[in-house]
Design an enzyme around this catalytic site. Structure first.
Site, mmCIF file in Angstrom:
data_model
loop_
_atom_site.group_PDB
_atom_site.id
_atom_site.type_symbol
_atom_site.label_atom_id
_atom_site.label_comp_id
_atom_site.label_asym_id
_atom_site.label_seq_id
_atom_site.Cartn_x
_atom_site.Cartn_y
_atom_site.Cartn_z
ATOM 1 N N GLY A 21 -1.923 8.170 -5.514
ATOM 2 C CA GLY A 21 -1.250 6.885 -5.721
ATOM 3 C C GLY A 21 -1.400 6.379 -7.130
ATOM 4 O O GLY A 21 -2.504 6.365 -7.681
ATOM 5 N N GLY B 280 -3.877 0.203 -6.930
ATOM 6 C CA GLY B 280 -5.114 0.784 -6.431
ATOM 7 C C GLY B 280 -5.491 2.059 -7.172
ATOM 8 O O GLY B 280 -6.632 2.226 -7.624
ATOM 9 N N ASP C 276 3.944 10.661 -6.630
ATOM 10 C CA ASP C 276 5.286 11.240 -6.499
ATOM 11 C C ASP C 276 6.284 10.601 -7.466
ATOM 12 O O ASP C 276 7.354 11.132 -7.673
ATOM 13 C CB ASP C 276 5.780 11.137 -5.055
ATOM 14 C CG ASP C 276 5.766 9.719 -4.546
ATOM 15 O OD1 ASP C 276 5.057 8.870 -5.149
ATOM 16 O OD2 ASP C 276 6.442 9.427 -3.557
ATOM 17 N N PRO D 234 5.159 -6.716 -7.992
ATOM 18 C CA PRO D 234 5.452 -8.138 -7.758
ATOM 19 C C PRO D 234 6.758 -8.609 -8.396
ATOM 20 O O PRO D 234 7.310 -9.632 -7.987
ATOM 21 C CB PRO D 234 4.245 -8.851 -8.388
ATOM 22 C CG PRO D 234 3.141 -7.857 -8.328
ATOM 23 C CD PRO D 234 3.805 -6.521 -8.528
ATOM 24 N N CYS E 48 3.827 -7.826 5.278
ATOM 25 C CA CYS E 48 4.044 -8.303 3.922
ATOM 26 C C CYS E 48 5.247 -9.251 3.890
ATOM 27 O O CYS E 48 6.393 -8.815 3.765
ATOM 28 C CB CYS E 48 4.279 -7.083 3.018
ATOM 29 S SG CYS E 48 4.442 -7.541 1.296
ATOM 30 N N VAL F 240 -2.912 -1.216 0.578
ATOM 31 C CA VAL F 240 -2.107 -1.281 1.796
ATOM 32 C C VAL F 240 -2.476 -0.157 2.760
ATOM 33 O O VAL F 240 -2.274 -0.280 3.963
ATOM 34 C CB VAL F 240 -0.609 -1.234 1.432
ATOM 35 C CG1 VAL F 240 0.247 -1.352 2.679
ATOM 36 C CG2 VAL F 240 -0.256 -2.353 0.457
ATOM 37 N N GLY G 272 -1.500 -7.078 -4.482
ATOM 38 C CA GLY G 272 -2.001 -6.316 -5.624
ATOM 39 C C GLY G 272 -3.387 -6.774 -6.043
ATOM 40 O O GLY G 272 -4.270 -5.974 -6.358
ATOM 41 N N CYS H 290 -2.598 -15.348 -5.235
ATOM 42 C CA CYS H 290 -1.253 -14.883 -5.549
ATOM 43 C C CYS H 290 -0.354 -16.061 -5.862
ATOM 44 O O CYS H 290 -0.639 -17.193 -5.521
ATOM 45 C CB CYS H 290 -0.697 -13.997 -4.442
ATOM 46 S SG CYS H 290 0.041 -14.868 -3.101
#
Lengths: 395, 395, 395
Positions: free
Chosen positions: C8, C12, C35, C43, C159, C288, C308, C341
């Site tokens: 990833g 993270g 990927d 965001p 979410c 997540v 995030g 946030c």
């Protein structure tokens, strides 16, 4: 010279008459038919019922304001319209027309709920001058021996504003008189929630009205059907029985008898964007007389209110459309109707602007203050001054 | 010289005693009977439970404040009243009276819900000094190992204020100690909605309390019946089970045993506007001991609270009525009782004024601020200073 | 030298990579697998969809920011993980590891509702850059012929933030363009009430959001299940059918395929307080991808959002734990994760602070203002500047 007949001598009829004369001058022979011989400034009727206005403060003789403008006034009730032969029928004559403007306002549906209304029923109403005067008499009697008050709007109502105004005014007047603690007040309405007003609410109107009623300690029962009124008591579908010393309930409205056959199942006239009857090309209609589809199906049936401001706007557009027709021009483009109104709250008032009337809106305003009360009081004087002179072009 | 016996040494009993002496002087032989030998300033009991006050801060010895005024104090529990023979009965004697004032306060109905209450049950209570001291001990233990807290009022409760105060105080104290995040808090009440208080709400009290509890992240379960309390868990009628490390629940109230037979089915004394027993002309009653009908039937049963302010007001009117009787004058006109109270909210307080207590009201005020917290703290000192001197005529 | 593989390249993954290098230097051989070959500041994706940002404004090439820090970047999708043999599998190779960090983010569950999603369905999404770009194209087309808009979150969503942001942004943009009155807007959500956000609300967030949506005249349908989407219409369980010209719905999330077998029934990784897999001691997971239990069962299923900010916090703690392991030290103590946030509201923004994320909380803040919008805009630039340089230790 085109013969134009107008049914109705309130906001819609007068505005249409003045506008047609202004636009067409001698090309139009304008006749206005009305069963009452005076213009009544309807928004002030709640103040009549409270004793805050006298009838002479808010009325003008129709003949005196129409004649100087070259408009013929006939003080007679229209009892029918023969749309195929283009004739308005009264008890004494048949009046042919080239164009007809239906600005008749509504018939009040007191028969929709047993015991509703001031004639043969047990509740007051403040939708006509006569009713407001009667309500004021009942009010003065009530003040000698105060008790529970129930105010509201039964199922099928579209015009909720006066019920709200009356509730706030009664609360305000009772506090002034130090009598409020003797008067349990309840507001019963067919709206799904207070602040709906038949228009799906206006911004935070729901919360605002909930807080206002709580703050004034007026109990609210919304989304409710009234089963019947009996002497001194209203019975609701939920089984609740509310005793009252005085009750004022707004009735549902329908089209008036004379034009009922030209309308939808409720007698309201279906019109296009130019306020022209969808089937009869020489019939126009404005104001409460026309069909406006509600923004949403409500659990208990309600309708969309039509205010004086909206009616005037419609009357001007209808007059322009007729004038264009007569002058051989294409129908003018119209804008959807908006609403600007000031709801009296007794000790203050709420300004509401909605354009268009129903959501989604371009403009939506809701403000409360003492200054809007002053504006409402000033507007009453200004409008009477303006209409007396036929100055429909002033804002 | 008329022999007057008063049962109860709190707001009602003391005020009645001082007033009778003030009005009648040597014409009255006043005896006050109480099972505890000190006056407890009950509104400060939640502060005892939080450790914000010590018992000596809020108590006064009854004998020391009564004797200088010529009032006889008997430190004994009234076990019965023989109304026909005009005698109060205790374990050791029978005390004859010409007039009796019942200012006994309530019996607490812990048996109404299985597991309710600090004696044999699993919940704390803060309605007596003893209970508040015990709750403080549980609280200190709780602070070592915090966990879920449930606070509220079971079905049939009339005195909701202390439950609200306790919830706000617990929240405030836990935040000060940086422990709030370890304590899920839930407020469970029989009121149809929070902010009802057994008086049908006070202006916007519902919205205000909803916002306050949301803001403090205390979960609310209103309109609820408690089935039972078991160790560390409360079980609600809706099937909800709430675990707790500490729980404080207000119990319903009834008349005390000694006078139960003189009251309605719950043992509350029925009185007229002069606080005179409806059947016994020489018995008067004030405060929590009397019947006040609720303003509305609530889905889950609730009652009307009676505050110290109300009780004092009643005691003064009762004393005036007894004095008039003795002096051969007609009973004085009385005004309905109002309420003025300050609800502690931990870090601030709410001022509530209601006159009359139940709607429709002449006066209804609801204000929140840190200044009302200061006022509440000052009033405690002032009242103790005042009652110590028997100055019932000061405001 | 310990071989660490990270799956990833978002909040993270990058944070973990930089932190591990910072803590371990040459003791760690860190490889990051992703990927896509760029970091996307997720965001800001709603702003892409509104045309307020271009892709190049919010992306950074992964290789360019990783290589200077001595972190190896492999631009390949992980297709599997063999946890027993400690290998990550891709289409072209098997990569052995001593430690694995799963920071893969979620798989989007478009198949959970018929017709949901931009691939083969009828709704837009703004959870990936590709989707946001597509939504922007649909938006530009929509502006030529506006009509009803439906925005929301289907059952099972965790979410909710982007749906709220998108609704507010659409409302704001339409008002700027004077098109709002042509667009009936409806917000449909699985939350029991708006302002719940999957975290049981945050202080007065419910009231605040109810007022905000009322004020903007966006209709709300909460506590709702979506049955299916068909072209230009969403069908709800309640029987309501809402037509739309454009619809954006948040989908539920699950674990990605490559690690699904390591997770709970939804493929989310169960971790301990150090973000270590509960069964595999050398696998860590953050963001997540991990399991967080919801604070309450909601009538319509919902989950807990992971922002995030939360992910970064987790990544730092995970890196510290891995470093401790490698250096032979005990696992460090961690604090529960909090959330900070800023929710864009189009013309303003809302600051939300929650620590811990779920109630009962130590810190809970909710504030609205234009200044938070400025802060959100500034933070975007700051974060991109910071991550480009690998400065994970800055706040």
């Amino acid at each position: 010279m085109a013969k134009i007949v107008i049914i109705g001598g309130s906001f819609g009829g007068l505005t249409a008459a003045f506008e047609l004369k202004r636009l067409l001058g001698n090309k139009a022979d304008v006749t206005l038919l009305c069963d009452v011989d005076q213009f009544v400034f309807v928004p002030s009727l709640p103040w009549i019922s409270m004793g805050w206005r006298k009838p002479e403060d808010i009325t003008l003789p129709l003949e005196k304001i129409l004649t100087p403008k070259g408009i013929k006034f006939i003080h007679e009730e229209a009892t029918g319209v023969d749309a195929d032969k283009s004739k308005v029928i009264t008890k004494t004559q048949e009046i042919p027309y080239d164009y007809l403007v239906i600005a008749s306002g509504p018939a009040l549906g007191f028969s929709s709920v047993p015991g509703l209304g001031p004639e043969g029923g047990y509740t007051e109403c403040i939708f006509t001058l006569e009713q407001a005067i009667k309500t004021n008499k009942s009010w003065n009697k009530f003040l000698e021996k105060p008790g529970p008050v129930v105010i509201g709007a039964v199922q099928g109502v579209s015009c909720f504003g006066p019920a709200y105004e009356y509730a706030f005014e009664v609360d305000t007047e009772l506090r002034k008189r130090k009598l409020r603690h003797k008067v349990p007040m309840t507001f019963v309405t067919s709206e799904p929630y207070i602040g709906h007003f038949g228009i799906g609410g206006l911004r935070t109107s729901r919360r605002m009205m909930e807080d206002e009623f709580a703050d004034r300690e007026i109990k609210v029962i919304a989304n409710q059907t009234v089963e019947e009124f009996v002497p001194d008591e209203v019975r609701l579908k939920d089984g609740i029985k509310l005793p009252f010393k005085i009750a004022m309930f707004a009735p549902p409205m329908a089209g008036v008898k004379a034009v009922f056959h030209l309308g939808n199942p409720k007698g309201f006239i279906p019109v296009d964007a130019n306020y022209r009857h969808k089937n009869y090309k020489n019939i126009f209609s404005v104001g409460v007389a026309i069909v406006i589809a509600p923004p949403e199906q409500t659990p208990v049936p309600t309708g969309v209110p039509k205010t004086g401001f909206m009616t005037e706007h419609m009357a001007k557009d209808a007059a322009k459309s007729i004038a264009a027709d007569i002058l051989g021009k294409p129908s003018p483009e119209t804008e959807p109707v908006g609403a600007l109104c000031i709801m009296d709250m007794g000790n203050k008032a709420a300004l509401m602007k909605a354009y268009p009337v129903l959501p989604p809106r371009r403009v939506a305003e809701l403000k409360v203050g003492i200054n809007y009360k002053w504006a409402k009081q000033a507007f009453e004087k200004y409008y009477l001054w303006k209409i007396k002179r036929g100055l429909t072009q002033l804002p």
